[in-house]
Design an enzyme around this catalytic site. Structure first.
Site, PDB file in Angstrom:
ATOM      1  N   ALA A  63     -49.400  -6.747 -14.122  1.00  5.48           N
ATOM      2  CA  ALA A  63     -49.719  -7.468 -15.347  1.00  5.48           C
ATOM      3  C   ALA A  63     -49.377  -6.560 -16.527  1.00  5.48           C
ATOM      4  CB  ALA A  63     -51.197  -7.823 -15.347  1.00  5.48           C
ATOM      5  N   GLY A 103     -50.275  -7.057 -10.176  1.00  4.69           N
ATOM      6  CA  GLY A 103     -50.004  -8.490 -10.259  1.00  4.69           C
ATOM      7  C   GLY A 103     -48.654  -8.853  -9.648  1.00  4.69           C
ATOM      8  N   GLU A 106     -49.331  -9.231  -6.085  1.00  8.55           N
ATOM      9  CA  GLU A 106     -50.203 -10.396  -5.886  1.00  8.55           C
ATOM     10  C   GLU A 106     -49.398 -11.691  -5.924  1.00  8.55           C
ATOM     11  OE1 GLU A 106     -53.007  -8.950  -8.976  1.00  8.55           O
ATOM     12  OE2 GLU A 106     -54.525  -9.499  -7.489  1.00  8.55           O
ATOM     13  N   GLU A 126     -54.487  -1.085  -9.266  1.00 12.55           N
ATOM     14  CA  GLU A 126     -55.420  -1.466 -10.341  1.00 12.55           C
ATOM     15  C   GLU A 126     -56.587  -0.498 -10.499  1.00 12.55           C
ATOM     16  OE1 GLU A 126     -53.904  -3.584  -8.365  1.00 12.55           O
ATOM     17  OE2 GLU A 126     -53.441  -5.451  -9.402  1.00 12.55           O
TER      18      GLU A 126
END
Ligand code: 3HC
Length: 690
Positions: A63, A103, A106, A126
Site C-alpha cells: 500500500a 498489499g 495480499e 507490515e
C-alpha cells in the site's frame, strides 16, 4: 480506470498493467484503477481470463505508505481490490517479479494463481511499519502456506525468495518470462473451468500446541512492539473463525494500529531512512573499485569484510607481519563462522577472501580509490597516517577516518588536498551494524561526499551525514544519555533499576548492562562522568563512592559474568547491599527514583541535545538523529528515535523537564534555544524534516 492502470489484450486474455513508479504502490488511484479493470475484464465477452501485472522494476511493493497519515474516507481499500478479484467470474493470475510486498502480496493472494520470476521475493513486512497485513494477508496466507509458516512470515516481515515461496505454496510456478507464463496459465485455467480462491480453502492441518508456543515466542521477543503481537493473534483468527468474521477483525486491528503512535513512529523511520541516504549535493559520485584499510584490529578487520562483501577489492595495511597475521585471522574467523552457520557458501567465502590482500607498507595503497583509516583513537598517530597517505596515494584518492570523536578537520590539515578527506564512522561489528555516519569536515568536496554516500549504499549500510564535533551525532547523544543516567544513580537509583526503566521504555539494553558487557567497570565510568557543577549539598547518597566499590567488586567477580550466567538477581542483591552499607555508614536513607522520572529525563536530555546538534548544523534534520540512534544505539524503532519520541510526548513537557534538570545540574544542561523556539511557535521537530 485511471492513468496508472491499463487493460491490454493478449488474445483472449486481458492483462491489467499497474504503472505507478517507483514501486507500483497501491495508492487510491491504483486501487480504483484495478477495480475498474477487473470490472471491464469480467464484462468483456472477448476475454476469458486475466493477468495482473506491473510495469517498471517490481510488482506492487505494498500500500502507499504516504497515504496512511490521512486516509481518505470512502476511498476504495486494498480489501475492496481483493473482493473484486474474489468476485471475478474469470480466473486472474498474478505475474510477480521484484519485491511483491504487503498489499501487493495480499492482492496477489486474492488472484486465482501466482507465478514469479526466479529472482523475485514475496513478503508481508507490515509489522516493520507497526501494522499487520490489513487486506486479508493474515487470513489468506495461512490457507496457502499453513499456520506455522504464515505466523513466521507475518510476524518477522521477512522477504521470502521465490523458491521458498513455491515450496510453501504461496506461488504456483517459477519462470523467467513471467508474463507469458501467467497468460498461458490463466488461459488454461479458463479452459478447465478452474477458479480456485484462497479464501475458500481450509487451513492445512497444523499442530496447535506448537503454534501456541510460537505465538508465545513472538510475544516474548516483541519488547514493547505491539504489531507482531496483534499480527500473531490475527493469524490465530484464521484457525478459529469464519473467513469474513476474521477479515473484519483483521481490518479493525489494522485501523487501530495505523492510528497509533507506534506505527506513526515506524512510518516516520521508513521515510527518515530514505531521506538520510539522499545526497544533499548535486555532484556525481566518483567510481570506486580499489579500496584500502589501514589498521586490522576489530574495526579495521570488520570494515575490510564489509568492503569485500560488497565486491570491492581491499588492501589491508598493518604495521608488521605478525599484525597482518592477526588481522587475517580475525577476517577468516568472521567468514568461518558465517559458513559454519550456513549463511555463506564455501565458494562465496573463497571469493570474498580472495578480494582482500595484505601489506605492511602504506605504499601498497598507491592505486586505491578510497582508503579508510581504522587505527587507535590517537590524534597524533592518525595525523601521521594521513600525512603518509597524502604522500603515497593518488591526489584524487578519498581518505577517510573511522574515528568516533576526533576532529577530522585537523586530520585534513595533514593532507595536501584536504577536500578529499572525510569521516566514515562504522559501528562495531562493522560488517554487521547498518549505521554509517559520514562525517563532513569543512573543506570536503561535494563529489567526495556524494561518493561516500554511494559507497555507503553499495555496502548496504544506512548512511547519515554528520558534521564535525566531539562525538558527531551518535556518540554526542550517547554521552548525554549516559550522563543523565549517572545522575539518576546519584539521586538514589540502582544501576539495574535504571536499566529496567530504559528497557521498559524499549531500549535493547540498559546503559549499565551495556557497560558490563563492554567490560567497563561502573566505578570508572562514574568517576569520569561525575558532573562537578552539581551542588554537592543536593547530591544524595555518595553513590559515586559506592560505585567505585562496585567497580572493584565488578572487576573481581565480573558483573558481566554474573549477568551471563543468569545470576542477575544475585548481583542486584549484592549491589543493593553495598549501597545500603555505604548509605548507612553516612547516615543517609536511599530514596527510590521512579522509572517514569528516569524515562522522562533521559528523553528530555536527548531531545535537548538533539536540538543543539541541529542548531549547530551537525545534523541536517531531526530525522537523521533518529536514524542514528535507532540503527547504531539500540533505540527502540517503534519509538521512531528520540526526536520523534519528543514530538509524540509533547515538546512543552520536554522543555519543562529540561528546565528542572538545568536548575539541578547547571552548566551544560541549558534548554536548547531551538527547543524553546519550537515550543514558543507551537511547532514540532517533524516540521523540520525536509
Ligand atoms: N509506499 C510509498 N512509497 C514507497 C513504498 C510504499 N509502500 N515503498 C517504497 N516507496 C518509495 C520510497 O519511499 C522511495 O521513494 P523516494 O525515491 O522518493 O525516496 C522509493 O519508493 C524507492 O524505495 P527504496 O529507496 O526503499 O528502494 P529499494 O529498491 O531499496 O527498496 C522496497 C524497494 C523493497 C520496495 C522498499 O522500498 C520497501 O521495503 N518498501 C516498503 C514495503 C512495505 O512495507 N510494504 C507494505 C506497506 S503496508 C501495506 O501494504 C498495508 C496493507 O496490508 C494494507
Amino acid at each position: 480506470m485511471t492513468d496508472l492502470v491499463r487493460l491490454e489484450r493478449h488474445g483472449d486474455v486481458g492483462v491489467i498493467v499497474i504503472d505507478h513508479p517507483p514501486v507500483n504502490a497501491l495508492s487510491i488511484a491504483v486501487r480504483e484503477g484495478v477495480i475498474a479493470a477487473v470490472g471491464l475484464l469480467a464484462a468483456d465477452p472477448g476475454l476469458v481470463a486475466g493477468v495482473l501485472s506491473c510495469a517498471g522494476r517490481t510488482f506492487v511493493a505494498g500500500a502507499d505508505i504516504r497515504e496512511f497519515n490521512a486516509p481518505r474516507a470512502g476511498a476504495a481499500s486494498t480489501n475492496d481490490v481483493c473482493r473484486a478479484l474474489d468476485h471475478c467470474p474469470k480466473p486472474v493470475v498474478a505475474a510477480l517479479f521484484g519485491t511483491t510486498l504487503g498489499g501487493g502480496l495480499e492482492v496477489a493472494m486474492a488472484c486465482h494463481g501466482r507465478v514469479i520470476t526466479p529472482g523475485g521475493v514475496v513478503g508481508l513486512p507490515e509489522v516493520k511499519l507497526g501494522l499487520l497485513p490489513g487486506a486479508g494477508g493474515t487470513q489468506r496466507l495461512p490457507r496457502l502456506a499453513g499456520a506455522a509458516a504464515a505466523l513466521e512470515m507475518i510476524t518477522s516481515g521477512r522477504h521470502v525468495p521465490a523458491a521458498e515461496a513455491l515450496a510453501l505454496g504461496v506461488v504456483d510456478e517459477i519462470g523467467t518470462d513471467v508474463l507469458a507464463l501467467a497468460v498461458e496459465r490463466a488461459r488454461a485455467m479458463a479452459r478447465s473451468g478452474a477458479l480456485p480462491r484462497a479464501r475458500d480453502r481450509a487451513v492445512p492441518d497444523f499442530d496447535r500446541a506448537a503454534f501456541e508456543t510460537a505465538v508465545q515466542a513472538v510475544q516474548r521477543r516483541a519488547r514493547g512492539a505491539q504489531a507482531p503481537v496483534v499480527a500473531a493473534e490475527a493469524v490465530g483468527w484464521a484457525l478459529d473463525l469464519a473467513f469474513d468474521d476474521a477479515l473484519a477483525r483483521e481490518g479493525a486491528a489494522f485501523q487501530s494500529l495505523r492510528a497509533g503512535a507506534q506505527s506513526r513512529a515506524l512510518r516516520h523511520l521508513f521515510m527518515a531512512e530514505r531521506l538520510a541516504a539522499k545526497s544533499p549535493v548535486a555532484a556525481e559520485p566518483w567510481p570506486v573499485a580499489q579500496t584500502g584499510v589501514v589498521g586490522g584490529g576489530t574495526m579495521g578487520a570488520g570494515i575490510a569484510v564489509a568492503l569485500a562483501d560488497a565486491g570491492f577489492a581491499v588492501t589491508l595495511v598493518e604495521v608488521s607481519e605478525p599484525a597482518v597475521a592477526a588481522a587475517r585471522g580475525r577476517i577468516e574467523a568472521v567468514y568461518t563462522r558465517q559458513v559454519a552457520s550456513g549463511r555463506l557458501s564455501g565458494t562465496e567465502q573463497q571469493a570474498r577472501l580472495a578480494r582482500i590482500g595484505y601489506a605492511t607498507e602504506l605504499a601498497a595503497l598507491a592505486g586505491a580509490d578510497l582508503v579508510i583509516e581504522a587505527i587507535i583513537e590517537d590524534l597524533a598517530a592518525k595525523q601521521d597516517v594521513f600525512r603518509a597517505l597524502s604522500a603515497v596515494t593518488r591526489r584524487d584518492a578519498i581518505l577517510a577516518s573511522n574515528t568516533s570523536y576526533l576532529d577530522i578537520d585537523v586530520l585534513a590539515d595533514a593532507v595536501d588536498n584536504p577536500e578529499r578527506v572525510l569521516g566514515l564512522h562504522f559501528f562495531s561489528p562493522a560488517h554487521v551494524m547498518r549505521l554509517l555516519e559520514i562525517v563532513r569536515p569543512r573543506r570536503v568536496s561535494d563529489a567526495v561526499l556524494a561518493t561516500a554516500l554511494a559507497v555507503g549504499r553499495r555496502l548496504r549500510k544506512q548512511p547519515v551525514i554528520a558534521g564535525v564535533c566531539d562525538g558527531f551525532i551518535g556518540n554526542r547523544m550517547l554521552a548525554k544519555w549516559r550522563q543523565i543516567c549517572d545522575f539518576a544513580l546519584e539521586d538514589g537509583a540502582l544501576p539495574h533499576e535504571v536499566d529496567a526503566a530504559l528497557e521498559g521504555f524499549g531500549m535493547a539494553m540498559g546503559p549499565y548492562a551495556v557497560a558490563d558487557m563492554a567490560g567497563l567497570d561502573i566505578g570508572w565510568a562514574m568517576r569520569k562522568r561525575r558532573a562537578p557543577e552539581r551542588d554537592p549539598a543536593s547530591r544524595y547518597v555518595p553513590i559515586a563512592d559506592w560505585l567505585c566499590e562496585a567497580g572493584r567488586f565488578g572487576q573481581k567477580t565480573g558483573l558481566g559474568w554474573y549477568r551471563h550466567e543468569g545470576g542477575k538477581r544475585e548481583i542486584d542483591q549484592a549491589v543493593t547491599a553495598l549501597v545500603e552499607q555505604a548509605s548507612a555508614a553516612r547516615g543517609i536513607v536511599r530514596r527510590a527514583v521512579p522509572a517514569a522520572r528516569i524515562e522522562a529525563r533521559v528523553l528530555a536530555a536527548m531531545v535537548n541535545e538533539g536540538a543543539k546538534i541541529l542548531a549547530e548544523g551537525v545534523a541536517l534534520r531531526p530525522s537523521d538523529i533518529d536514524v542514528v540512534l535507532v540503527h547504531g544505539y539500540g533505540y527502540p524503532a517503534w519509538r521512531g528515535g528520540p526526536m520523534q519520541a519528543g514530538d509524540e510526548a509533547g515538546l512543552a513537557g520536554i522543555l519543562a523537564t529540561m528546565r528542572e534538570i538545568h536548575a539541578e545540574c547547571g552548566v551544560g544542561w541549558e534548554p536548547a534555544a531551538l527547543l524553546e523556539r519550537m515550543v514558543a511557535e507551537g511547532r514540532d521537530f517533524a516540521s523540520l524534516n525536509v
